[in-house]
Design a protein around this motif. Structure first.
Motif, PDB file in Angstrom:
ATOM      1  N   ILE A  39      42.808   2.495   6.953  1.00  0.00           N
ATOM      2  CA  ILE A  39      44.133   2.614   7.473  1.00  0.00           C
ATOM      3  C   ILE A  39      44.258   3.925   8.446  1.00  0.00           C
ATOM      4  O   ILE A  39      43.719   5.037   8.142  1.00  0.00           O
ATOM      5  N   GLU A  40      44.623   3.676   9.654  1.00  0.00           N
ATOM      6  CA  GLU A  40      45.076   4.813  10.603  1.00  0.00           C
ATOM      7  C   GLU A  40      46.397   4.989  10.730  1.00  0.00           C
ATOM      8  O   GLU A  40      47.307   4.121  10.820  1.00  0.00           O
ATOM      9  N   PHE A  41      46.800   6.266  10.961  1.00  0.00           N
ATOM     10  CA  PHE A  41      48.011   6.655  11.258  1.00  0.00           C
ATOM     11  C   PHE A  41      48.295   7.135  12.859  1.00  0.00           C
ATOM     12  O   PHE A  41      47.644   7.449  13.381  1.00  0.00           O
ATOM     13  N   TYR A  42      49.462   6.422  13.231  1.00  0.00           N
ATOM     14  CA  TYR A  42      49.750   6.819  14.714  1.00  0.00           C
ATOM     15  C   TYR A  42      51.270   7.043  14.846  1.00  0.00           C
ATOM     16  O   TYR A  42      52.068   7.195  14.063  1.00  0.00           O
ATOM     17  N   ASN A  43      51.555   7.715  16.003  1.00  0.00           N
ATOM     18  CA  ASN A  43      52.932   8.370  16.380  1.00  0.00           C
ATOM     19  C   ASN A  43      53.688   7.125  16.613  1.00  0.00           C
ATOM     20  O   ASN A  43      53.469   6.241  17.412  1.00  0.00           O
ATOM     21  N   ARG A  44      55.015   6.965  16.333  1.00  0.00           N
ATOM     22  CA  ARG A  44      55.813   5.697  16.151  1.00  0.00           C
ATOM     23  C   ARG A  44      56.320   5.685  17.497  1.00  0.00           C
ATOM     24  O   ARG A  44      56.588   4.685  18.064  1.00  0.00           O
ATOM     25  N   ASP A  45      56.396   6.923  18.403  1.00  0.00           N
ATOM     26  CA  ASP A  45      56.882   6.896  19.670  1.00  0.00           C
ATOM     27  C   ASP A  45      55.992   6.409  20.827  1.00  0.00           C
ATOM     28  O   ASP A  45      56.348   6.110  21.763  1.00  0.00           O
ATOM     29  N   ASN A  46      54.640   6.484  20.427  1.00  0.00           N
ATOM     30  CA  ASN A  46      53.474   6.277  21.375  1.00  0.00           C
ATOM     31  C   ASN A  46      52.428   5.859  20.582  1.00  0.00           C
ATOM     32  O   ASN A  46      51.598   6.384  20.095  1.00  0.00           O
ATOM     33  N   HIS A  47      52.299   4.305  20.529  1.00  0.00           N
ATOM     34  CA  HIS A  47      51.393   3.783  19.385  1.00  0.00           C
ATOM     35  C   HIS A  47      50.191   3.686  19.884  1.00  0.00           C
ATOM     36  O   HIS A  47      49.172   3.409  19.153  1.00  0.00           O
ATOM     37  N   ARG A 120      20.394 -10.116  -7.588  1.00  0.00           N
ATOM     38  CA  ARG A 120      20.496  -9.946  -9.244  1.00  0.00           C
ATOM     39  C   ARG A 120      20.796  -8.420  -9.555  1.00  0.00           C
ATOM     40  O   ARG A 120      21.420  -8.349 -10.459  1.00  0.00           O
ATOM     41  N   ALA A 121      20.009  -7.666  -8.673  1.00  0.00           N
ATOM     42  CA  ALA A 121      20.337  -6.288  -8.990  1.00  0.00           C
ATOM     43  C   ALA A 121      21.504  -5.688  -8.469  1.00  0.00           C
ATOM     44  O   ALA A 121      22.201  -4.972  -9.356  1.00  0.00           O
ATOM     45  N   CYS A 122      22.295  -6.059  -7.306  1.00  0.00           N
ATOM     46  CA  CYS A 122      23.337  -5.558  -6.998  1.00  0.00           C
ATOM     47  C   CYS A 122      24.442  -6.439  -7.440  1.00  0.00           C
ATOM     48  O   CYS A 122      25.723  -6.052  -7.395  1.00  0.00           O
ATOM     49  N   GLY A 123      24.396  -7.592  -8.054  1.00  0.00           N
ATOM     50  CA  GLY A 123      25.438  -8.517  -8.338  1.00  0.00           C
ATOM     51  C   GLY A 123      26.196  -8.976  -7.330  1.00  0.00           C
ATOM     52  O   GLY A 123      25.767  -9.483  -6.193  1.00  0.00           O
ATOM     53  N   PHE A 124      27.658  -8.961  -7.360  1.00  0.00           N
ATOM     54  CA  PHE A 124      28.486  -9.504  -6.417  1.00  0.00           C
ATOM     55  C   PHE A 124      29.223  -8.426  -5.780  1.00  0.00           C
ATOM     56  O   PHE A 124      29.464  -7.305  -5.908  1.00  0.00           O
ATOM     57  N   LYS A 125      29.614  -8.843  -4.423  1.00  0.00           N
ATOM     58  CA  LYS A 125      30.708  -7.932  -3.736  1.00  0.00           C
ATOM     59  C   LYS A 125      32.029  -8.876  -3.557  1.00  0.00           C
ATOM     60  O   LYS A 125      31.798 -10.097  -3.522  1.00  0.00           O
ATOM     61  N   SER A 126      33.215  -8.051  -3.062  1.00  0.00           N
ATOM     62  CA  SER A 126      34.171  -8.857  -2.830  1.00  0.00           C
ATOM     63  C   SER A 126      34.532  -8.576  -1.332  1.00  0.00           C
ATOM     64  O   SER A 126      34.452  -7.176  -1.046  1.00  0.00           O
ATOM     65  N   ASN A 127      35.141  -9.444  -0.752  1.00  0.00           N
ATOM     66  CA  ASN A 127      35.782  -9.298   0.612  1.00  0.00           C
ATOM     67  C   ASN A 127      37.212  -9.795   0.503  1.00  0.00           C
ATOM     68  O   ASN A 127      37.444 -10.642  -0.505  1.00  0.00           O
ATOM     69  N   PHE A 128      38.092  -9.438   1.380  1.00  0.00           N
ATOM     70  CA  PHE A 128      39.509  -9.586   1.309  1.00  0.00           C
ATOM     71  C   PHE A 128      39.930  -9.919   2.542  1.00  0.00           C
ATOM     72  O   PHE A 128      39.374  -9.726   3.791  1.00  0.00           O
ATOM     73  N   THR A 129      41.064 -10.889   2.614  1.00  0.00           N
ATOM     74  CA  THR A 129      41.632 -11.359   3.674  1.00  0.00           C
ATOM     75  C   THR A 129      43.164 -11.135   3.385  1.00  0.00           C
ATOM     76  O   THR A 129      43.805 -11.493   2.621  1.00  0.00           O
ATOM     77  N   THR A 158      50.876  -2.309  11.916  1.00  0.00           N
ATOM     78  CA  THR A 158      50.215  -3.687  12.464  1.00  0.00           C
ATOM     79  C   THR A 158      48.865  -3.886  11.650  1.00  0.00           C
ATOM     80  O   THR A 158      48.341  -2.738  11.302  1.00  0.00           O
ATOM     81  N   ILE A 159      48.579  -5.287  11.688  1.00  0.00           N
ATOM     82  CA  ILE A 159      47.319  -5.725  11.143  1.00  0.00           C
ATOM     83  C   ILE A 159      46.543  -5.743  12.269  1.00  0.00           C
ATOM     84  O   ILE A 159      46.622  -6.796  13.068  1.00  0.00           O
ATOM     85  N   GLU A 160      45.528  -4.902  12.316  1.00  0.00           N
ATOM     86  CA  GLU A 160      44.307  -4.832  13.378  1.00  0.00           C
ATOM     87  C   GLU A 160      43.290  -5.965  13.036  1.00  0.00           C
ATOM     88  O   GLU A 160      42.827  -6.637  14.052  1.00  0.00           O
ATOM     89  N   GLU A 161      42.985  -5.960  11.672  1.00  0.00           N
ATOM     90  CA  GLU A 161      41.768  -6.896  11.269  1.00  0.00           C
ATOM     91  C   GLU A 161      42.327  -7.569   9.827  1.00  0.00           C
ATOM     92  O   GLU A 161      42.277  -6.748   9.044  1.00  0.00           O
ATOM     93  N   SER A 162      42.630  -8.747   9.903  1.00  0.00           N
ATOM     94  CA  SER A 162      43.011  -9.140   8.346  1.00  0.00           C
ATOM     95  C   SER A 162      41.881  -9.483   7.365  1.00  0.00           C
ATOM     96  O   SER A 162      42.102  -9.478   6.411  1.00  0.00           O
ATOM     97  N   HIS A 171      41.690  -1.574   9.734  1.00  0.00           N
ATOM     98  CA  HIS A 171      42.169  -2.823   9.125  1.00  0.00           C
ATOM     99  C   HIS A 171      43.708  -2.769   9.597  1.00  0.00           C
ATOM    100  O   HIS A 171      44.506  -3.704   9.991  1.00  0.00           O
ATOM    101  N   VAL A 172      44.603  -1.606   9.253  1.00  0.00           N
ATOM    102  CA  VAL A 172      45.869  -1.733   9.390  1.00  0.00           C
ATOM    103  C   VAL A 172      46.182  -0.188   9.943  1.00  0.00           C
ATOM    104  O   VAL A 172      45.640   0.736   9.859  1.00  0.00           O
ATOM    105  N   LYS A 173      47.082  -0.450  11.014  1.00  0.00           N
ATOM    106  CA  LYS A 173      47.657   0.908  11.648  1.00  0.00           C
ATOM    107  C   LYS A 173      49.367   1.157  11.082  1.00  0.00           C
ATOM    108  O   LYS A 173      49.929   0.194  11.065  1.00  0.00           O
TER     109      LYS A 173
END
Length: 176
Positions: A39-47, A120-129, A158-162, A171-173
């Motif tokens: 997540i990134e933060f931005y100025n609401r008056d200047n996106h 086998r050693a690392c197992g699973f990872k999860s991705n999100f949408t 705003t969602i930059e990358e879902s 991912h989100v601003k």
């Protein structure tokens, strides 16, 4: 002679043990793991103007996680892998005459989870949408005000990358 044979057999057994290990038995450093939401933060008056947060903390009762940030414009927050929603409390402070007052907004991230087998050693990872706003799924972000008097400090997002598959992109601003 028996000693030499015993030592030889032990050495042979040890060598066979090492040779039987496969690369897959050790999870290499740098292997992709479940990514956090960036997540990134931005100025609401200047996106286009990044805005640093001060006296900022975030916490989640679901994950028993607490973070404190001061003087940066981005954070990384984990999402639950055993659920389709994670709720975070984002608390922004402001200083007036040496006294800090806080305003807390409650954000629920709604998403789908995909598990991927790594090894086998690392197992699973999860991705999100993050959910798309199509009318049938919950909104990807639901922002609610806590019980404080100031109201929402988060003005919009705003969602930059879902698709949350790595931590190399925003991912989100959030604008405030």
């Amino acid at each position: 002679m028996k000693r030499i044979i015993t030592v030889f057999l032990l050495a042979l057994l040890t060598a066979v043990g090492f040779w039987s290990c496969e690369k897959d038995d050790i999870c290499a450093e740098g292997t992709a793991t479940t990514p956090s939401l960036i997540i990134e933060f931005y100025n609401r008056d200047n996106h286009t103007d990044p805005k640093n947060v001060t006296y900022f903390s975030y916490f989640s009762a679901d994950l028993d996680t607490i973070g404190t940030i001061n003087g940066t414009n981005h954070i990384e927050v984990p999402l639950r892998t055993d659920s389709t929603a994670t709720t975070w409390n984002f608390r922004l402070g402001s200083s007036q005459l040496g006294e800090i007052t806080y305003n807390t907004d409650v954000i629920t991230f709604n998403y789908e989870t995909t598990e991927l087998y790594i090894s086998r050693a690392c197992g699973f990872k999860s991705n999100f949408t993050l959910n798309l706003q199509n009318g049938t799924a919950p909104d990807p972000l639901v922002i609610e005000d806590s019980e404080d008097e100031e109201g929402l400090w988060i003005q919009e997002y705003t969602i930059e990358e879902s698709n949350i598959e790595n931590e190399d992109e925003v991912h989100v601003k959030i604008y405030f």
